[in-house]
Every structure is written in C-alpha cells, then in structure tokens.
Write a protein that holds these residues in place. Structure first.
Motif, PDB file in Angstrom:
ATOM      1  N   LEU A  34     -26.197 -33.173  23.246  1.00 23.22           N
ATOM      2  CA  LEU A  34     -26.152 -32.691  21.860  1.00 23.22           C
ATOM      3  C   LEU A  34     -26.075 -33.878  20.887  1.00 23.22           C
ATOM      4  N   ARG A  35     -25.372 -34.928  21.274  1.00 22.54           N
ATOM      5  CA  ARG A  35     -25.284 -36.124  20.410  1.00 22.54           C
ATOM      6  C   ARG A  35     -26.674 -36.678  20.116  1.00 22.54           C
ATOM      7  N   ASP A  36     -27.525 -36.721  21.142  1.00 21.59           N
ATOM      8  CA  ASP A  36     -28.850 -37.319  20.955  1.00 21.59           C
ATOM      9  C   ASP A  36     -29.728 -36.425  20.069  1.00 21.59           C
ATOM     10  N   ILE A  37     -29.535 -35.117  20.165  1.00 23.68           N
ATOM     11  CA  ILE A  37     -30.273 -34.217  19.268  1.00 23.68           C
ATOM     12  C   ILE A  37     -29.867 -34.496  17.819  1.00 23.68           C
ATOM     13  N   GLN A  38     -28.560 -34.563  17.574  1.00 19.56           N
ATOM     14  CA  GLN A  38     -28.097 -34.687  16.177  1.00 19.56           C
ATOM     15  C   GLN A  38     -28.492 -36.034  15.573  1.00 19.56           C
ATOM     16  N   ARG A  39     -28.446 -37.084  16.400  1.00 18.79           N
ATOM     17  CA  ARG A  39     -28.798 -38.396  15.852  1.00 18.79           C
ATOM     18  C   ARG A  39     -30.303 -38.502  15.604  1.00 18.79           C
ATOM     19  N   MET A  40     -31.096 -37.733  16.376  1.00 20.31           N
ATOM     20  CA  MET A  40     -32.542 -37.703  16.128  1.00 20.31           C
ATOM     21  C   MET A  40     -32.855 -36.842  14.901  1.00 20.31           C
ATOM     22  N   SER A  41     -32.178 -35.685  14.773  1.00 22.53           N
ATOM     23  CA  SER A  41     -32.617 -34.699  13.778  1.00 22.53           C
ATOM     24  C   SER A  41     -32.035 -34.932  12.380  1.00 22.53           C
ATOM     25  N   LEU A  42     -30.857 -35.563  12.309  1.00 18.82           N
ATOM     26  CA  LEU A  42     -30.210 -35.702  10.993  1.00 18.82           C
ATOM     27  C   LEU A  42     -31.079 -36.437   9.962  1.00 18.82           C
ATOM     28  N   PRO A  43     -31.715 -37.546  10.344  1.00 22.80           N
ATOM     29  CA  PRO A  43     -32.580 -38.204   9.354  1.00 22.80           C
ATOM     30  C   PRO A  43     -33.697 -37.296   8.818  1.00 22.80           C
ATOM     31  N   TRP A  75     -31.704 -32.092   9.557  1.00 25.79           N
ATOM     32  CA  TRP A  75     -31.315 -30.965  10.407  1.00 25.79           C
ATOM     33  C   TRP A  75     -30.157 -31.371  11.323  1.00 25.79           C
ATOM     34  N   LEU A  76     -29.311 -30.396  11.624  1.00 29.40           N
ATOM     35  CA  LEU A  76     -28.253 -30.588  12.637  1.00 29.40           C
ATOM     36  C   LEU A  76     -28.183 -29.330  13.509  1.00 29.40           C
ATOM     37  N   LEU A  77     -27.485 -29.447  14.625  1.00 29.35           N
ATOM     38  CA  LEU A  77     -27.244 -28.251  15.440  1.00 29.35           C
ATOM     39  C   LEU A  77     -26.302 -27.320  14.684  1.00 29.35           C
ATOM     40  N   PRO A  78     -26.555 -26.015  14.712  1.00 24.95           N
ATOM     41  CA  PRO A  78     -25.670 -25.090  13.995  1.00 24.95           C
ATOM     42  C   PRO A  78     -24.282 -25.010  14.626  1.00 24.95           C
ATOM     43  N   VAL A  79     -24.222 -25.085  15.960  1.00 29.99           N
ATOM     44  CA  VAL A  79     -22.946 -24.899  16.663  1.00 29.99           C
ATOM     45  C   VAL A  79     -22.787 -25.992  17.706  1.00 29.99           C
ATOM     46  N   THR A  80     -21.663 -26.678  17.672  1.00 29.28           N
ATOM     47  CA  THR A  80     -21.365 -27.679  18.709  1.00 29.28           C
ATOM     48  C   THR A  80     -19.903 -27.541  19.105  1.00 29.28           C
ATOM     49  N   PRO A  81     -19.561 -27.887  20.352  1.00 29.25           N
ATOM     50  CA  PRO A  81     -18.152 -27.851  20.747  1.00 29.25           C
ATOM     51  C   PRO A  81     -17.434 -29.114  20.282  1.00 29.25           C
ATOM     52  N   GLY A  82     -16.193 -29.312  20.744  1.00 29.67           N
ATOM     53  CA  GLY A  82     -15.386 -30.452  20.295  1.00 29.67           C
ATOM     54  C   GLY A  82     -15.782 -31.782  20.902  1.00 29.67           C
ATOM     55  N   THR A  83     -16.853 -31.818  21.655  1.00 28.32           N
ATOM     56  CA  THR A  83     -17.464 -33.070  22.106  1.00 28.32           C
ATOM     57  C   THR A  83     -18.969 -32.896  22.008  1.00 28.32           C
ATOM     58  N   GLN A  84     -19.662 -33.991  21.611  1.00 30.22           N
ATOM     59  CA  GLN A  84     -21.134 -33.922  21.575  1.00 30.22           C
ATOM     60  C   GLN A  84     -21.727 -34.345  22.898  1.00 30.22           C
ATOM     61  N   LEU A  85     -20.863 -34.773  23.826  1.00 33.00           N
ATOM     62  CA  LEU A  85     -21.376 -35.361  25.060  1.00 33.00           C
ATOM     63  C   LEU A  85     -21.602 -34.290  26.122  1.00 33.00           C
ATOM     64  N   VAL A  86     -22.184 -33.195  25.706  1.00 29.56           N
ATOM     65  CA  VAL A  86     -22.535 -32.130  26.641  1.00 29.56           C
ATOM     66  C   VAL A  86     -24.042 -31.906  26.557  1.00 29.56           C
ATOM     67  N   THR A  87     -24.592 -31.368  27.630  1.00 29.89           N
ATOM     68  CA  THR A  87     -26.044 -31.147  27.670  1.00 29.89           C
ATOM     69  C   THR A  87     -26.399 -29.780  27.078  1.00 29.89           C
ATOM     70  N   VAL A  88     -27.663 -29.634  26.744  1.00 26.62           N
ATOM     71  CA  VAL A  88     -28.151 -28.333  26.241  1.00 26.62           C
ATOM     72  C   VAL A  88     -27.944 -27.258  27.298  1.00 26.62           C
ATOM     73  N   GLY A  89     -28.240 -27.582  28.558  1.00 29.05           N
ATOM     74  CA  GLY A  89     -28.060 -26.598  29.639  1.00 29.05           C
ATOM     75  C   GLY A  89     -26.609 -26.183  29.789  1.00 29.05           C
ATOM     76  N   GLY A  90     -25.703 -27.152  29.715  1.00 30.27           N
ATOM     77  CA  GLY A  90     -24.266 -26.844  29.826  1.00 30.27           C
ATOM     78  C   GLY A  90     -23.783 -26.032  28.633  1.00 30.27           C
ATOM     79  N   ALA A  91     -24.320 -26.346  27.444  1.00 32.69           N
ATOM     80  CA  ALA A  91     -23.915 -25.614  26.235  1.00 32.69           C
ATOM     81  C   ALA A  91     -24.386 -24.160  26.296  1.00 32.69           C
TER      82      ALA A  91
END
Ligand SMILES: Cc1cc2nc3c(=O)[nH]c(=O)nc-3n(C[C@H](O)[C@H](O)[C@H](O)COP(=O)(O)OP(=O)(O)OC[C@H]3O[C@@H](n4cnc5c(N)ncnc54)[C@H](O)[C@@H]3O)c2cc1C
Length: 447
Positions: A93-102, A105-121
């Motif tokens: 999720l961290r890599d998505i947000q760092r790519m998309s923010l510029p 865009w950001l992810l609408p929902v994230t847990p208390g760590t960004q170091l989780v995968t899309v599959g795990g989320a």
C-alpha cells in the motif's frame, strides 16, 4: 523448509516457502504445488502470504507451503484521470500511495501500517480510522483475479448478479482469510487527494464516559477518528484524535522521513509491568500538553509505527498477542468498562490500546470483521498461561455482548466464539479451496 513467524512472533514454524514472481504463471504453479496431496494432509496444502503483518496464525501454514506474494509487485495500469489502478497482489500500500499522490490520488482506506500488500488487505478486508466515512478496503476494490488450486482462474466483481458474474466469489474472497484461492491482481478505485497534509485535533479525556460523546460529535465533521486509551489508569482516560484532509499545497511543507530499526530481540519483553504504567502516564501527559490543532503528514498520522522497523522485537523472544474485538454500539460503554476492569484486575496491560467506533455499514465480505459498533484493540506481551486466562475472561465479555474478534490479529480465539461472531460462515464455506489451509483454518474450521 524455512522457519516463518507472523508479526506477533509467538513462535516460528517450518514451512516450504515458494516465492511467486510471475502473475501469468501463478495458476499453473499453485495447481502443480497442490497436486498429489492426500485427502486431509497438511503437507502439500498451500496458503498465500503477503507481508506477514498479521499478528497471529491467519498467514501461517506450518508443515505446508506458503506462496509468498511480495514478488508480485508490479503496477499493471493506472489511469490518472479516473484514479483507477490495476496492480499485482503483492504491491505494498505504501508503494501505491507514493506513486499515486503526485497525481492527486490516495487509497481511500488503509490500516495502521502501509507495509501490507493489496492481497493481504483484501483477504482481511482491512479497515482504517475512517471506517464511518469510507468503510473497508474491500469497498474500493473494483475487481479481482483469483487463482484456484484446481487451475481455474476466476475474475470477480462486487455486486453483479447477472448470469456468469462471480459476485459470490468476490464476497467470499474479501475478508476470506486467503482460503478461497490466491488473489493474483486487483483493480482499485483511489480517491482524490488535495495533498499529503491533514489538519489534526488531539483532545485528552479524563474518563471513558467522555469518549462516546466525543466520537458521536466527531463522526459527522471529521474523516479520521481514533483514540488511544490508557488501559491501566482505572478511569479509562485517553487521547481522542481526529483529522481531515488539509488544503495545503505540497510544496509549502516537507516531511522529514525517519526510518529507525529495533536492532535486536531483547532477552525479556521491554513492555512489562514495570515499564507500562510510567510509560502510559508519560505518554498521556506529553500529548495532553500538545492538545489542540496541528498539521500532520498523512504518513506520520496514519502509520507512526512504520517509522520504527521491527518494533515487534521489543516484546522479546516470547512475542506478543493482539486482542481486537468489536461489540454493538449500544453496549459499548458497559462492555469496554468491563474489559478494562478485567485487564486491570489481571495485572497485565497494554501500551498499544486503541478504541474506535465503526460506522453503520456492513463490510463487502461474508467474513469481514467490521460491523456497527465499538472496537478495542490491545497488544499484550505473551506471559503464557496468565495471558491466556485474561483472554478467556475477555472472550466471555465479548461473547455475551454478541461481539466478534478479528482474524487478522488472532492466534487463539475459541471456535465457539468464532462461529457465534460470524453469522455468514455457512455461506462462506462452499467457496473454500480444498488445496488451501492455514493454522487458523485448522483451528477454527477443522481443516
Ligand atoms: C502495526 C500494524 C497496524 C495494523 N493496523 C491495522 C488496522 O488499523 N486495521 C486493520 O484492519 N488491520 C490492521 N493491521 C493488520 C494488517 O493490516 C492485516 O493483517 C493485513 O491483512 C496484513 O497484510 P499482509 O500483506 O501482511 O498479509 P499477511 O499478513 O501475510 O496475510 C494476511 C491474510 O491475507 C492472505 N493473503 C495475503 N496475500 C494474499 C493473496 N495474494 N491472495 C489471497 N490471500 C492472500 C493470507 O493468506 C492471510 O490470510 C495492522 C498490522 C500491523 C502490524
């Protein structure tokens, strides 16, 4: 075989570790892995594992295979006009947000760590601090591709009931604890972001009674709400945090990113009965002094623990448990008070104690954890039998209130509490993949 532990480090277990890298090959690879297995054998079963940020045994399959997905880390397609992203399931999720923010865009929902995968989320249908506004991760998944160990590939979308559509597979896989197949890729709808900054407000409160009116008053006007609670104070005092996106251009402020590491595993837990009380009191006082409005970067507000890598080592060689429950809102005050009293009476305690209200919306998955109500999440050092006895007391309180525990955090909930807490279990079971098993599924589902 390789020893693998989950985030709680309660024990490490031998697994056959298989790294997945090529999404086109995944269906064939997992089908070949699962072939030749005798009925009822653990050996030969597999389980997808993302970044192993689950605390307990939902991401472990001792004696069997783990299909590690972190090598499936490619973005496939991103439309900067619509905010639609298609990516492989091992992308963080961290890599998505760092790519998309510029691109705004950001992810609408994230847990208390960004170091989780899309599959795990997806598989745990994770929630964040904005559940009352935006629901769970699964509410923003437009489609996903699921590989089954019989070689079938299923493309599924939410809510489609027309012939040929696979809405049942979608609802079973979101929150399905990895048991319906391996998610190979997903399409996500990101949300517009005005920048990385949030306006935050910290409100200290002296007793638990103050938490609920604060939560009620904040939900209408604030996107993120969460509270740290001092579970040793007796009064239930805490710090209520709320935040909204701020309209500050990115260029006017900068985040100093710090990245430290807990360098070793101490011989005993640093979180213990000697350290906890003074630590909690000092934490409360520090933030009491800093009460009021501030500007914070979304990474620092949302994922403060990501700044200390391997912080889970602090709990020493025996590891730690997280206990996360949700109970109906109407009984929230009485139930939370009873749980805090049980914790205090047990002489055990938690530094990471989080209290939050969930909004009045059901999750997209049959087995999604969030439901309208109040959720309490607590970390406890593993002190063996005395910790388990405390959990039994907490289970009784949660069960009596008609609540449930969260699989992503669990390593020991009793089967009866699981069955009572998840009323769509019977609907979910036909979607299980017989070639997939986990330590948790054997414990709670019998296979
Ligand atoms: C510091 C911290 C804070 C957290 N805060 C929150 C929070 O606020 N809210 C919340 O909801 N959770 C929270 N969590 C829990 C975490 O978000 C979940 O456990 C998440 O599922 C972990 O994702 P992962 O990629 O590490 O997956 P893993 O832990 O490796 O696996 C989790 C589950 O997903 C399955 N899975 C993984 N990849 C796939 C795939 N490709 N296909 C099929 N199944 C798959 C696994 O089989 C397993 O069942 C937190 C965890 C930590 C460590």
């Amino acid at each position: 075989m390789v020893n693998v532990a989950s985030w709680g480090r309660l024990g490490s277990h031998a697994h056959e570790l298989v790294a997945l890298h090529d999404r086109a090959r995944v269906p064939g690879q997992i089908a070949a892995d699962a072939g030749g297995r005798g009925a009822g054998q653990v050996q030969g079963t597999g389980l997808a594992q993302g970044n192993a940020r689950s605390y307990g045994d939902v991401c472990l399959n001792p004696g069997g295979r783990l299909w590690r997905t972190t090598g499936l880390d490619r973005f496939i397609d991103f439309d900067a006009a619509s905010g639609r992203l298609r990516c492989e399931a091992g992308v963080l999720l961290r890599d998505i947000q760092r790519m998309s923010l510029p691109h705004g865009w950001l992810l609408p929902v994230t847990p208390g760590t960004q170091l989780v995968t899309v599959g795990g989320a997806i598989a745990n249908d994770v929630h964040g601090k904005n559940h009352h506004v935006l629901g769970c991760f699964g509410d923003h998944v437009l489609s996903l591709r699921l590989a089954r160990t019989d070689g079938h590939v299923i493309d599924c979308r939410p809510g489609e009931c027309s012939p040929g559509a696979e809405a049942g597979w979608f609802a079973a896989t979101v929150g399905g604890m990895g048991l319906t197949g391996v998610i190979v890729e997903a399409e996500l709808q990101l949300r517009r972001a005005r920048g990385p900054w949030l306006v935050t407000d910290t409100i200290p409160y002296a007793t638990l009674d103050e938490f609920f009116p604060l939560a009620d008053a904040s939900e209408a006007g604030w996107e993120h709400t969460v509270s740290w609670i001092d579970c040793l104070s007796g009064s239930g005092r805490g710090l209520f945090l709320r935040a909204n996106p701020a309209a500050i251009p990115d260029c006017t402020l900068h985040l100093q990113r710090t990245s430290r590491r807990m360098p070793f595993v101490p011989p005993v837990s640093l979180v213990n009965s000697l350290s906890l009380q003074p630590f909690n009191a000092a934490y409360f006082r520090l933030h009491q002094r800093r009460a009021g409005h501030a500007i914070a970067h979304f990474e620092r507000f949302g994922y403060p623990l990501d700044e200390l890598h391997d912080w889970n080592r602090m709990y020493g060689p025996r590891g730690f448990y997280q206990y996360q429950s949700v109970v109906p809102r109407a009984d929230g005050l009485a139930v939370t008070r009873a749980m805090l009293a049980a914790i205090k009476a047990s002489g055990q305690g938690s530094f990471l104690a989080v209290l939050k209200t969930f909004g009045a919306r059901a999750g997209a998955g049959m087995m999604s954890f969030p439901r309208p109500g109040v959720t309490l999440a607590l970390d406890f050092p593993n002190r063996g039998a005395s910790t388990v006895r405390l959990f039994e007391r907490l289970d009784a309180i949660v069960g009596e209130a008609g609540g449930r525990l969260y699989a992503a955090k669990d390593a020991r909930m009793p089967r009866a509490l699981f069955e009572a807490g998840y009323p769509r279990l019977a609907e979910f079971l036909p979607y299980r993949d017989p070639g997939i098993s986990s330590s948790m599924s054997r414990r709670l589902l019998g296979s």
